[in-house]
Scaffold this active site. Sequence first.
Site, mmCIF file in Angstrom:
data_model
loop_
_atom_site.group_PDB
_atom_site.id
_atom_site.type_symbol
_atom_site.label_atom_id
_atom_site.label_comp_id
_atom_site.label_asym_id
_atom_site.label_seq_id
_atom_site.Cartn_x
_atom_site.Cartn_y
_atom_site.Cartn_z
ATOM 1 N N GLY A 48 -0.576 -30.277 8.417
ATOM 2 C CA GLY A 48 -0.372 -31.338 9.388
ATOM 3 C C GLY A 48 1.058 -31.382 9.899
ATOM 4 N N ILE A 99 -7.651 -28.813 4.052
ATOM 5 C CA ILE A 99 -9.107 -28.834 4.012
ATOM 6 C C ILE A 99 -9.721 -27.534 4.527
ATOM 7 C CG2 ILE A 99 -9.430 -29.882 6.296
ATOM 8 C CD1 ILE A 99 -11.681 -31.583 4.962
ATOM 9 N N ARG A 100 -8.957 -26.761 5.306
ATOM 10 C CA ARG A 100 -9.455 -25.493 5.840
ATOM 11 C C ARG A 100 -8.567 -24.337 5.398
ATOM 12 N NH1 ARG A 100 -10.113 -29.211 9.880
ATOM 13 N NH2 ARG A 100 -12.259 -29.569 10.591
ATOM 14 N N TYR A 111 -5.823 -47.832 10.772
ATOM 15 C CA TYR A 111 -4.708 -47.076 10.214
ATOM 16 C C TYR A 111 -3.729 -48.005 9.508
ATOM 17 C CZ TYR A 111 -0.578 -43.983 10.238
ATOM 18 O OH TYR A 111 0.525 -43.240 9.890
ATOM 19 N N LYS A 135 -2.702 -48.304 5.549
ATOM 20 C CA LYS A 135 -1.327 -48.167 5.068
ATOM 21 C C LYS A 135 -0.911 -49.342 4.184
ATOM 22 C CE LYS A 135 -0.301 -44.143 6.647
ATOM 23 N NZ LYS A 135 -0.204 -43.030 5.671
#
Length: 314
Positions: free
Chosen positions: A11, A35-36, A140, A144
């Site tokens: 990311g 994740i990939r 979001y 948090k």
Amino acid sequence: MKKILVTGARGQIGSELVTKLRSIYGVANVVSTDIRYSEEESEKGPFEVVDVTDEKRIYEVAKDYQVDTIMHLAALLSATAEKMPKVAWDINMGGLVNALEVSRELNLQFFTPSSIGAFGPTTPKDSTPQDTLQRPTTMYGVNKVAGELLCDYYFERYGVDTRGVRFPGLISYVAPPGGGTTDYAVEIYYEAIKQKAYTSYIAEGTYMDMMFMPDALDAIVQLMEADPTKLVHRNAFNISAISAEPMDFAKAIQKHIPEFQLTFDVDPVRQKIADSWPNSIDSSAAEAEWGFKAKYDIDNMTKEMLEKVEEKLK
């Protein structure tokens, strides 16, 4: 920290943090996960496929590599989370509690970032204090705030060495924007080089806190290496470098590209999110407890961003 596992390593933050950590602690001592599968990442150093909603998999990788620290970055960002709130909850909160559980079970140091998104429209807008009202109106933001409290709980209840910062909008030339409300502050530099113009989806006069990625990476390492006895707040320290609105970026760019033009076409969804966030936040607790200090302001950041983006686009 001697051996570190990073989730969400491909990311916006992770793609640069892994490189920095490896330069400090050694390539073999930083395990990159996402994740990939990425052949490119696997060629650079230890890389494993990890879905953070699978606690068993996080445990296996942490155990196999005998890490002493988890840096948990895997999450959906603000604008993306508003489009898929249930998915955001499952990933952002489910992944967090899984990573915290593994840290508890293996006695690991733990870092995860919070955000200015943890604040809401009823929070004081200017010089937002470290300790203040937090009633966010986005999924979001809810994630948090819950995450900050959960990290506090794992420290108080189980003694997990949890630490975190509330990041402002992060600006980088390395990774592309990832679905955040402050992404315009990255896009504007690319369009300045390519088109000499940019149309902002955030309205003129909308101030938000920002930070250049090198300052953000330094802050993570500095906090994780800080003396734990001096950390009063421990999780979710306010940190910031720049409070700016779109025209501030335009003026900084025009010092280097005089013909640059900024126009506006406001996205109501992202504007509503931006309006709920502070104009500026107070970083004095981070400064006092572990010596935080940003190096970049909007002008020296802009100069470097334009140079690096131009190189990247050649």
